[in-house]
Design an enzyme around this catalytic site. Structure first.
Site, PDB file in Angstrom:
ATOM      1  N   ARG A 189     -15.672  -7.316  24.535  1.00 45.77           N
ATOM      2  CA  ARG A 189     -15.125  -8.209  23.502  1.00 45.77           C
ATOM      3  C   ARG A 189     -14.877  -9.594  24.092  1.00 45.77           C
ATOM      4  NH1 ARG A 189      -9.241  -8.605  22.485  1.00 45.77           N
ATOM      5  NH2 ARG A 189      -8.868  -9.826  20.594  1.00 45.77           N
ATOM      6  N   ARG A 221       1.420 -18.961  13.787  1.00 46.61           N
ATOM      7  CA  ARG A 221       2.212 -19.119  15.003  1.00 46.61           C
ATOM      8  C   ARG A 221       3.260 -20.212  14.840  1.00 46.61           C
ATOM      9  NH1 ARG A 221      -0.330 -16.495  19.164  1.00 46.61           N
ATOM     10  NH2 ARG A 221      -2.501 -15.931  18.804  1.00 46.61           N
ATOM     11  N   LYS A 255     -11.122  -6.766  10.857  1.00 46.93           N
ATOM     12  CA  LYS A 255      -9.893  -6.390  11.551  1.00 46.93           C
ATOM     13  C   LYS A 255      -8.803  -6.183  10.494  1.00 46.93           C
ATOM     14  CE  LYS A 255      -8.848  -8.711  15.279  1.00 46.93           C
ATOM     15  NZ  LYS A 255      -8.591  -9.882  16.158  1.00 46.93           N
ATOM     16  N   THR A 276      -5.278  -1.971  20.099  1.00 44.41           N
ATOM     17  CA  THR A 276      -3.943  -2.523  20.370  1.00 44.41           C
ATOM     18  C   THR A 276      -3.053  -1.568  21.161  1.00 44.41           C
ATOM     19  OG1 THR A 276      -4.073  -3.663  18.217  1.00 44.41           O
ATOM     20  CG2 THR A 276      -2.001  -3.826  19.450  1.00 44.41           C
TER      21      THR A 276
END
Length: 479
Positions: A32, A73, A219, A279
């Site tokens: 990845r 964020r 995702k 994860t």
């Protein structure tokens, strides 16, 4: 033979030819490239190192480009970080300079947050390590009270508990990165935070315009993406889904995450899509030489549930033991696979008019009920082997293809092993003999074993599989 595939994230710990080769030798199937970090030159260099290492070791390794997605964020602090205690008042201010945060307030990378939240909402920062309760909105400022405190540093991610943020899945940066991904020639492209099928359709159109052929990975990170009908629509619009448990867990809550993972794996398999579980699977191995027992169970449960692949992030990107963690994960997958009962009823009640899919399903039913030792699928696109991989089985499936891209595509399919044929025979008897010889050379069959070969009348054309042939190794010259 391990059937579950391993995806490993590239990073500083895997940025030299030696470290990449060690990763490939340890058993990685797909690497990845995280487009949240790095430049085109860095990604291209890593891709070339992977291809060179795979060629040297004699394995097929796919490349997955992972788009950053919307920057949900906070901004930055003057001192780099602060400490919040329960009860502290704190302001998230979309109007302030992004580098001047202090103990009282900080800026926002995601400025639309002001319009997406209301009094009473909970904001989870840094994967839920910091929890803020929204008191009120005043202009560009979100006034909050700290519920769960701790150290808060620059650029930490944020989520609204329950989801519902309006940020589009594809940003301007992502659109530019799709062109980069096509230029590098990635085999898979992961789209972060898709809200619906149209997000995936747009990514596919942009990839095609850029001249790329990558399979699309959705995702699953938003709360709305695990609700129907959005879930099935996203899965159908994708080639692969990733159960991205970090942001998804924050949005839906950790208590709901295990069942969401099981549901997503089941639906992906039912809808003939590939699924990656990701994860924190071996998180402690970033620094420790062995995993925790909880991590061992986590990997095993994902395998038993039917995931096609398990993914490593920081463990191989910045960890102390990147190759070792792949080796340990590979062993865990094999042990879990040995515990799976493959003698299930394979009738799923779904109707299909696709001939090659019918051949694939018939192959797996026959193989699981006749003691077949191996399957050789002569394929151009890999679709036949994808359908085969949806059926639980311990029988190895070899995808024999002259296409490099098909080889890399099937590198993510559970239980499917790509084999590059330099020149595929167009003569049926010669093709059968070559397939049997391959299985013998791989030492997966012996004289007298049953094997199944699938192919099409017009070998070398895509989507034409219409034959299933059962052979006993050594009889009649295997023609």
């Amino acid at each position: 033979m391990r059937r579950t595939k391993i995806v490993a994230t590239m990073g500083p710990a895997t940025s030299t030819p030696e470290s990449v080769e060690a990763l490939v030798r340890a058993g990685v199937d797909v690497v990845r490239l995280n487009f949240s970090h790095g430049t085109l030159e860095e990604h291209a260099a890593r891709a070339e190192m992977v291809r060179a290492a795979a060629k040297k070791v004699g394995r097929t390794v796919g490349i997955l480009g992972d788009l950053q997605g919307p920057k949900l964020r906070i901004a930055r602090f003057k001192e780099g970080k602060i400490t919040l205690n329960p009860g502290d008042k704190f302001i998230l201010d979309a109007g302030m300079d992004e580098a001047t945060g202090d103990q009282k307030r900080v800026g926002l990378g995601y400025k639309q947050l002001v319009d997406d939240v209301a009094a009473g909402d909970e904001l989870w920062l840094d994967d839920g390590r910091i929890v803020l309760a929204v008191d009120k909105i005043k202009g560009t400022a979100i006034h909050t009270t700290t519920v769960t405190g701790g150290v808060l540093s620059n650029n930490k991610g944020l989520n609204r508990r329950g989801g519902g943020l309006s940020a589009p899945a594809l940003t301007g940066k992502d659109m530019d990165d799709i062109k980069i991904a096509a230029e590098i020639g990635v085999d898979f492209l992961a789209v972060s935070f898709p809200r619906n099928a149209e997000d995936m359709n747009m990514a596919r159109r942009l990839m095609e315009i850029a001249g790329g052929t990558a399979a699309l990975v959705a995702k699953i990170e938003r709360a709305e993406a695990v609700l129907q009908p959005a879930m099935d629509e996203i899965i159908k619009a994708s080639d692969v889904i990733m159960v991205a448990r970090g942001d998804l867990g924050v949005e839906i809550g950790d208590a709901k995450l295990p069942m969401a993972q099981k549901l997503l794996i089941r639906r992906a398999r039912e809808l003939n899509r590939i699924v990656i579980t990701a994860t924190q699977m071996m998180e402690t191995m970033i620094t420790n030489p062995i995993p925790t027992r909880a991590e061992v169970f986590d990997v095993a449960n994902a395998v038993i549930d039917g995931t096609d692949a398990v993914m490593l992030s920081g463990e191989t990107a910045v960890g102390d033991h990147p190759a070792r963690v792949v080796e340990i994960m590979a062993n865990l997958c094999e042990e879990a696979e040995n515990a799976i009962d493959h003698n299930a009823d394979h009738k799923d009640g779904r109707f299909s008019t696709l001939i090659d899919k019918g051949v694939a399903m018939a192959t797996m039913y026959t193989a699981n009920h006749m003691g077949v030792r191996a399957i050789a699928a002569l394929t151009e696109s890999g679709s036949t082997t994808r359908w085969m991989s949806r059926v639980s089985s311990g029988i190895p499936i070899y995808a024999l293809t002259s296409s490099d891209s098909a080889c890399r595509r099937v590198s993510l399919y559970r239980g499917v092993y790509p084999v590059k044929q330099t020149k595929a025979s167009t003569d049926a008897k010669s093709a059968n003999r070559a397939a049997v010889e391959l299985l013998l050379s791989e030492k997966v069959v012996d004289q007298g074993d049953l094997v199944i070969i699938t192919k099409g009348d017009l070998m070398g054309s895509r989507g034409g599989t219409n034959q299933l042939k059962i052979l006993r190794v050594g009889e009649h010259g295997n023609g």
